[in-house]
Design a protein around this motif. Structure first.
Motif, short mmCIF file in Angstrom:
data_model
loop_
_atom_site.label_atom_id
_atom_site.label_comp_id
_atom_site.label_asym_id
_atom_site.label_seq_id
_atom_site.Cartn_x
_atom_site.Cartn_y
_atom_site.Cartn_z
N SER A 123 54.82 -6.83 -11.78
CA SER A 123 55.43 -5.82 -12.64
C SER A 123 54.65 -4.52 -12.48
O SER A 123 53.42 -4.53 -12.39
CB SER A 123 55.42 -6.28 -14.10
N GLY A 124 55.38 -3.42 -12.47
CA GLY A 124 54.74 -2.11 -12.39
C GLY A 124 53.98 -1.89 -11.09
O GLY A 124 52.89 -1.30 -11.11
N VAL A 125 54.57 -2.31 -9.97
CA VAL A 125 53.92 -2.15 -8.68
C VAL A 125 53.90 -0.67 -8.30
O VAL A 125 54.92 0.00 -8.32
CB VAL A 125 54.62 -2.99 -7.59
N LYS A 126 52.70 -0.19 -7.93
CA LYS A 126 52.55 1.21 -7.54
C LYS A 126 51.67 1.30 -6.32
O LYS A 126 50.69 0.58 -6.21
CB LYS A 126 51.94 2.04 -8.67
N ARG A 127 52.05 2.19 -5.44
CA ARG A 127 51.25 2.46 -4.23
C ARG A 127 50.61 3.83 -4.41
O ARG A 127 51.30 4.84 -4.55
CB ARG A 127 52.14 2.47 -3.00
N ALA A 128 49.30 3.87 -4.40
CA ALA A 128 48.59 5.13 -4.50
C ALA A 128 48.56 5.82 -3.16
O ALA A 128 48.81 5.21 -2.11
CB ALA A 128 47.17 4.90 -5.02
N MET A 185 47.02 -0.65 -3.95
CA MET A 185 48.17 -1.09 -4.72
C MET A 185 47.73 -1.53 -6.10
O MET A 185 46.75 -2.28 -6.25
CB MET A 185 48.88 -2.26 -4.01
N TYR A 186 48.44 -1.06 -7.10
CA TYR A 186 48.17 -1.40 -8.48
C TYR A 186 49.41 -2.05 -9.06
O TYR A 186 50.54 -1.59 -8.84
CB TYR A 186 47.80 -0.16 -9.30
N CYS A 187 49.21 -3.13 -9.84
CA CYS A 187 50.34 -3.83 -10.44
C CYS A 187 49.83 -4.67 -11.59
O CYS A 187 48.65 -4.60 -11.97
CB CYS A 187 51.04 -4.70 -9.40
N ALA A 220 46.20 -5.99 -11.99
CA ALA A 220 45.73 -6.40 -10.66
C ALA A 220 45.63 -5.17 -9.77
O ALA A 220 46.38 -4.19 -9.93
CB ALA A 220 46.69 -7.42 -10.04
N VAL A 221 44.68 -5.22 -8.84
CA VAL A 221 44.50 -4.16 -7.86
C VAL A 221 44.24 -4.81 -6.51
O VAL A 221 43.58 -5.84 -6.41
CB VAL A 221 43.34 -3.21 -8.27
N MET A 222 44.80 -4.21 -5.49
CA MET A 222 44.62 -4.72 -4.13
C MET A 222 44.24 -3.54 -3.25
O MET A 222 44.98 -2.55 -3.16
CB MET A 222 45.91 -5.37 -3.62
N TRP A 223 43.07 -3.64 -2.64
CA TRP A 223 42.56 -2.51 -1.88
C TRP A 223 43.37 -2.31 -0.59
O TRP A 223 44.11 -3.19 -0.15
CB TRP A 223 41.08 -2.69 -1.55
N ARG A 224 43.22 -1.15 -0.02
CA ARG A 224 44.07 -0.72 1.08
C ARG A 224 44.03 -1.68 2.27
O ARG A 224 45.06 -2.00 2.86
CB ARG A 224 43.65 0.68 1.55
N PRO A 230 55.68 -5.82 -1.79
CA PRO A 230 55.67 -6.21 -3.21
C PRO A 230 56.63 -5.34 -4.02
O PRO A 230 56.65 -4.12 -3.87
CB PRO A 230 54.23 -5.99 -3.62
N GLU A 231 57.41 -5.97 -4.86
CA GLU A 231 58.32 -5.28 -5.76
C GLU A 231 58.29 -5.95 -7.12
O GLU A 231 57.90 -7.12 -7.25
CB GLU A 231 59.75 -5.30 -5.22
#
Length: 501
Positions: free
Chosen positions: A53-58, A63-65, A76-80, A90-91
Motif C-alpha cells: 500500500s502506498g508504493v512510491k518511487r523516490a 522505494m517506500y511503501c 517498509a523501505v527498499m534501497w535502490r 510493485p503496485e
C-alpha cells in the motif's frame, strides 16, 4: 540509582541530582540508538506476508511503501540496489512476501522493515474486488466513450465536490483565481472513511438536481476532487454508488482524485480525468490573460486584414507615382518651345513693323497731293473718252429671252397633263401612282381617273371596298404640281361603270 522518592525537587525549577546518584540522563538520540540496536539484534532477519500500500518511487531510486493485513500496518523501505533487481513492478494491493530486517527511524520514532527481497504472494483482495467492480460496470456501458460529453469552454458556475478543510479546495480556488476568476460552489463532503462514498454521490446528484431558475445557480461543470493517498484512502471513489452518480449526472464532470499515478473507477465514469486537482482547475477554464490576448490578436489580425488591401494599394500607387515623370519634366520641352516661339513672334512683329514702316515711308513719297490730283485728272479724261452704247447691253438680253420662250413652249407640249386637254385621262391607284398598263391596274380594287376638269374614283367589279369611303389623297406628282379644277356642277361626279367589264 536513587529511588524516585529521593528526588525531592522533582517539581523544582532546576534539575539536581540526588546524593550518590551516578546515572546521567540519556539524550533522545542515545535512547533512539539503544532502541535501534535492540530491535535490529532481536529481529535481524524476518519474512513478512502482507499487502502493498502506498508504493512510491523516490527520485533517488529507493522505494517506500507499507505492508498491511487486516489489523496492522508496518512501513517498509527498499534501497535502490535491491529495488532495481525486482522481477515485477510493485503496485498497491499486491500481496507479497518481503524478507529483511526490522529497524527504527529515529527521526519520527517509527519502526520499519528494510526489505532485501520481495516476491509476489498472491493477488490483493482490494485489487481483486476493484477489478471485478470495474468489469461489471464497464459491461453496463458506464465507461463507454460515446457517453463522454464536451467540457464547456468557459463555465460561468463551477461546482466542486471535496473536503472544505483540505488543501485541495485551496489549490483549485487559487488556480481558478490565477487563470480565470469564476463563481465556485463547494459541496463539502468526507473524502475517505465510513460514509464518504454516500456523501460524494449525494453531492453529485444534488448539483445535477439544481434548477436553472432557482436561487442557487446551477453549475455548468462539476469537479470531483481529492488529494493523493493509498488505495484505502481513495477507496470511496471506487464505490459503485459514486460511479453511478457520476455516470447519471446531467452536468459534465471532471474527476481529479489522487495524484497522476492514482486511478479510480470515478476517473473512468467521468467525462474528463485530471491527474491532479490543480490540473482539473486548469482544464475547467482558460487563462483569462491569454484569452484577452487571443481576442486582441484576432482583432489586430482582422484590422490588418481590412487595412492590408488599402496599404498594398497605397504602396502600389506610390510605386507607380514614383515611376511617373515629373510634371515639370513633361512640360519642360513645351515650355521651352513656347519661349522660343514667343521670342520668334516678338522678333517677327518687330521685323514686320520695321518693314511696314519702311514701305510706308517709301509709299509716302509717292502719295503726294500733286501726284494724286494728276492721277484723278487722267482717270476722269479716260472716263469721258469712253462711250457706252445701250445696244451692247440690250442685245444679249433679248437673245436670252427668245431662247427661254422657245424652251418654255417645248416644255409645255411635253407636260404629263397636257393630253388631258385633248380628252385623254390618267389612271392612278389609291396612293396616287400613275398606272400605265392593264396588268398593273388589275391588282387594285380602287382606281382614280384624272380628267381635264377633275378626278373620278371607280371600283373594280366584285371588290369589297365600300364605295362610300372617299379615296385617299393622291401623292403629289414628281412634275410641277397643278391644282385640279373643280367640277362644273360643283358636286361629286357620278360613279362610272367598270372600265374592264
Amino acid at each position: 540509582m536513587a529511588a524516585p522518592e529521593e528526588y525531592d525537587n522533582a517539581g523544582g525549577l532546576v534539575a539536581r541530582s540526588a546524593k550518590g546518584d551516578n546515572a546521567e540522563p540519556l539524550t533522545i538520540s542515545e535512547i533512539s540508538s539503544a532502541l535501534k540496536r535492540t530491535v535490529e539484534d532481536r529481529f535481524g532477519f524476518v519474512r513478512l506476508r502482507g499487502e502493498l500500500s502506498g508504493v512510491k518511487r523516490a527520485a533517488s531510486g529507493h522505494m517506500y511503501c507499507s505492508l498491511k493485513d487486516e489489523n496492522a500496518v508496518i512501513d517498509a523501505v527498499m534501497w535502490r540496489g535491491n529495488a532495481g533487481r525486482l522481477a515485477f513492478r510493485p503496485e498497491d494491493g499486491i500481496e507479497v512476501i518481503a524478507s529483511g530486517k526490522i529497524t527504527t527511524y529515529p527521526g519520527r520514532s517509527k519502526y520499519q522493515i528494510v526489505v532485501d527481497s520481495m516476491e509476489i504472494a498472491g493477488e490483493g483482495a482490494l485489487l481483486a474486488l476493484l477489478e471485478k467492480t470495474k468489469a461489471r460496470l464497464e459491461a453496463e456501458g458506464l465507461f463507454a466513450r460515446e457517453r463522454k460529453r464536451e467540457i464547456p469552454y468557459l463555465p460561468k458556475v463551477i461546482g466542486v465536490v471535496t473536503s472544505p478543510t483540505g488543501s485541495v479546495i485551496r489549490d483549485i480556488l487559487h488556480r481558478l483565481e490565477d487563470r480565470f476568476p469564476s463563481h465556485v460552489l463547494v459541496w463539502p463532503v468526507l473524502v475517505q472513511g465510513q460514509g464518504a462514498a454516500e456523501q460524494v454521490a449525494q453531492a453529485i446528484r444534488g448539483f445535477s438536481a439544481l434548477s436553472e431558475e432557482g436561487s442557487v445557480p446551477r453549475p455548468d461543470l462539476v469537479i470531483v476532487a481529492r488529494g493523493g493517498g493509498s488505495i484505502e484512502d481513495l477507496w470511496s471513489f471506487n464505490e459503485e454508488v459514486v460511479v453511478r452518480a457520476i455516470a447519471e449526472c446531467s452536468i459534465p464532470v471532471i474527476s481529479a482524485v489522487g495524484h497522476e499515478t492514482d486511478t479510480t473507477l470515478a476517473d473512468y465514469a467521468a467525462d474528463r480525468r485530471a491527474p491532479t486537482p490543480t490540473a482539473a482547475a486548469e482544464m475547467a477554464v482558460p487563462v483569462r490573460t491569454e484569452l484577452i490576448a487571443t481576442v486582441a490578436d484576432f482583432g489586430n489580425r482582422q484590422r490588418r486584414a481590412v487595412y492590408r488591401p488599402i496599404e498594398m494599394g497605397r504602396e502600389r500607387l506610390d510605386a507607380r507615382v514614383r515611376r511617373l515623370p515629373q510634371a515639370q519634366n513633361l512640360l519642360q520641352p513645351q515650355a521651352q518651345r513656347l519661349d522660343e516661339l514667343s521670342e520668334r513672334l516678338r522678333r517677327g512683329l518687330m521685323d514686320r513693323a520695321a518693314t511696314g514702316r519702311d514701305k510706308l515711308t517709301r509709299s509716302a513719297a509717292r502719295l503726294s497731293p500733286r501726284l494724286l490730283e494728276g492721277g484723278l485728272r487722267d482717270a476722269r479724261r479716260r472716263l469721258d473718252g469712253a462711250r457706252l452704247q445701250p445696244a451692247l447691253v440690250t442685245r444679249p438680253i433679248g437673245l436670252g429671252r427668245d431662247r427661254l420662250d422657245a424652251l418654255w413652249r417645248v416644255a409645255s407640249q411635253f407636260h404629263p397633263e397636257k393630253p388631258l386637254e385633248r380628252g385623254y385621262a390618267i389612271v392612278r391607284d389609291a396612293d396616287g401612282n400613275a398606272l400605265t398598263g392593264k396588268t398593273a391596274a388589275e391588282h387594285h380594287d380602287r382606281l382614280v381617273l384624272q380628267f381635264r376638269d377633275g378626278k373620278l374614283s371607280v371600283l373594280r367589279e366584285g371588290s369589297d371596298a365600300s364605295p362610300s369611303s372617299p379615296p385617299p389623297p393622291p401623292k403629289p406628282a414628281s412634275s410641277k404640281p397643278r391644282r385640279a379644277k373643280p367640277s362644273a356642277a360643283g358636286g361629286t361626279p357620278p360613279v362610272q361603270d367598270d372600265l374592264f367589264g
